[in-house]
Design a protein around this motif. Structure first.
Motif, PDB file in Angstrom:
ATOM      1  N   ALA A  35      -2.814  -3.961   7.002  1.00  0.00           N
ATOM      2  CA  ALA A  35      -2.892  -5.415   7.168  1.00  0.00           C
ATOM      3  C   ALA A  35      -1.502  -6.015   7.362  1.00  0.00           C
ATOM      4  CB  ALA A  35      -3.590  -6.042   5.959  1.00  0.00           C
ATOM      5  N   ALA A  36      -0.530  -5.547   6.560  1.00  0.00           N
ATOM      6  CA  ALA A  36       0.839  -6.055   6.698  1.00  0.00           C
ATOM      7  C   ALA A  36       1.436  -5.652   8.041  1.00  0.00           C
ATOM      8  CB  ALA A  36       1.693  -5.538   5.549  1.00  0.00           C
ATOM      9  N   LEU A  59       1.047  -9.118  -3.631  1.00  0.00           N
ATOM     10  CA  LEU A  59      -0.185  -8.491  -4.101  1.00  0.00           C
ATOM     11  C   LEU A  59      -0.627  -7.365  -3.170  1.00  0.00           C
ATOM     12  CD1 LEU A  59      -2.163 -11.669  -5.238  1.00  0.00           C
ATOM     13  CD2 LEU A  59      -0.943 -10.017  -6.679  1.00  0.00           C
ATOM     14  N   ALA A  60      -0.453  -7.555  -1.857  1.00  0.00           N
ATOM     15  CA  ALA A  60      -0.891  -6.549  -0.884  1.00  0.00           C
ATOM     16  C   ALA A  60      -0.054  -5.285  -0.931  1.00  0.00           C
ATOM     17  CB  ALA A  60      -0.854  -7.130   0.530  1.00  0.00           C
ATOM     18  N   MET A  91       2.814  -8.345  10.781  1.00  0.00           N
ATOM     19  CA  MET A  91       4.195  -8.346  11.253  1.00  0.00           C
ATOM     20  C   MET A  91       4.288  -8.056  12.743  1.00  0.00           C
ATOM     21  SD  MET A  91       6.407  -6.822   8.114  1.00  0.00           S
ATOM     22  CE  MET A  91       6.386  -7.686   6.532  1.00  0.00           C
ATOM     23  N   ALA A  92       3.404  -7.205  13.238  1.00  0.00           N
ATOM     24  CA  ALA A  92       3.379  -6.963  14.678  1.00  0.00           C
ATOM     25  C   ALA A  92       3.044  -8.250  15.425  1.00  0.00           C
ATOM     26  CB  ALA A  92       2.366  -5.868  15.007  1.00  0.00           C
ATOM     27  N   ALA A  93       2.120  -9.038  14.867  1.00  0.00           N
ATOM     28  CA  ALA A  93       1.751 -10.308  15.503  1.00  0.00           C
ATOM     29  C   ALA A  93       2.910 -11.294  15.486  1.00  0.00           C
ATOM     30  CB  ALA A  93       0.539 -10.907  14.789  1.00  0.00           C
ATOM     31  N   ARG A  94       3.819 -11.161  14.519  1.00  0.00           N
ATOM     32  CA  ARG A  94       4.995 -12.025  14.431  1.00  0.00           C
ATOM     33  C   ARG A  94       6.150 -11.510  15.288  1.00  0.00           C
ATOM     34  NH1 ARG A  94       5.642 -11.747   8.213  1.00  0.00           N
ATOM     35  NH2 ARG A  94       7.771 -12.414   8.671  1.00  0.00           N
ATOM     36  N   GLY A  95       5.940 -10.368  15.945  1.00  0.00           N
ATOM     37  CA  GLY A  95       6.948  -9.868  16.867  1.00  0.00           C
ATOM     38  C   GLY A  95       7.937  -8.895  16.273  1.00  0.00           C
TER      39      GLY A  95
END
Length: 297
Positions: free
Chosen positions: A94-95, A277-278, A99-103
């Protein structure tokens, strides 16, 4: 940047966050000791409880940790936490996706990470003294590094002059890094610390940034340090001035209802809470930001 150079800079960043924690803890205990007039001045001054925290990786290996400093039931602070951590490991799916979506480059190919930072939340005894939040952090992956964090003021009873002092002090510390920086980070804070389901901000704002990587590590680190340096002169005079103000049950009710907003934001929207938490960090340290008491209609 070579791996050795980055190790040196990681160590420098982690050392700064630890030093800042020590400075703030000392200042808060001194405030507790000096409060000698007004409500609760006859109470024993509060002291921080210091607890080491550890993070365990998915395969059970040591993955870093930190130091949690929490004070409860003092003369000035009802609950305050000043935590540091330096952790490492492998990001979960999920992380990685986030982060990939944030570039963040290369995160899918090599999801290792390292992160260090300080996080502070103060909930006050006196409803006239403003609650406050501050955090700064450095994050590293094999493909990138960046800084993030900020500070924001959360009064339940607002005094415009307090809001002005807080913002003016932040601006004075940020202006040497560029005249356009404070307005930009203020606008970011206004957007980030907004509670969509309530259609309102959780406080009176401050500054906030994330994914700060200009390519100049030193410049970005110095900016991060100046956000941390601004905290005590921005907030401590407000606490000193307001902690002796008389209050009544109506003021306390206003405070508890405002704390409900704070809890809602941190549990539903705050990125740091979700990340902590993740990634398996100590939940007591992650949830330190929650108020000791709150109220909803």
């Amino acid at each position: 940047m070579t791996s050795q150079a980055m190790k040196t800079e990681k160590d420098e960043a982690a050392g700064w966050f630890a030093a800042l924690q020590g400075e703030i803890v000392a200042a808060f205990e001194a405030l507790e000791q000096s409060h000698s007039r007004g409500p609760l001045s006859d109470h024993a001054p509060g002291r921080f409880e210091v607890t080491p925290t550890r993070r365990t990786g998915e395969d059970g290996e040591d993955a870093g940790g930190g130091r949690m400093c929490v004070m409860r039931g003092g003369r000035v602070f009802e609950k305050v936490g000043v935590n540091i951590s330096t952790v490492h490991g492998t990001l979960g799916q999920a992380a990685q996706t986030s982060m990939a979506a944030r570039g963040v480059p290369g995160i899918k190919d090599d999801p290792r990470f390292w992160a260090s930072g300080i996080s502070l939340v103060a909930h006050m005894q006196n409803p006239h003294a403003p609650a406050v939040h501050m955090n700064t952090r450095m994050f590293w992956t094999p493909g990138a590094w960046w800084f993030g964090g900020g500070a924001d003021l959360n009064p339940c009873i607002e005094y415009p002059e307090d809001t002005a002092h807080f913002h003016d002090t932040l601006k004075a510390h940020l202006d040497p890094h560029g005249a356009d920086l404070y307005p930009s980070l203020k606008a970011w804070a206004d957007e980030y610390f907004y509670i969509p389901h309530r259609k309102r901000a959780r406080g009176v704002g401050g500054v906030f940034m994330d994914d700060r990587c200009t390519g100049n590590w030193r410049a970005d680190f110095e900016l991060t340090r100046d956000i941390g340096r601004a905290f005590l002169p921005a907030w401590l005079p407000l606490a000193e001035a307001r902690c002796a103000t008389p209050w009544d049950e109506a003021d306390r009710d206003t405070q508890l209802r405002h704390r409900g907003l704070y809890a809602e934001y941190n549990l539903v929207y705050d990125r740091g809470t979700k990340f902590g938490l993740a990634t398996g960090h100590d939940p007591d340290a992650v949830l330190m930001s929650l108020p000791p008491m709150a109220k909803w209609a």
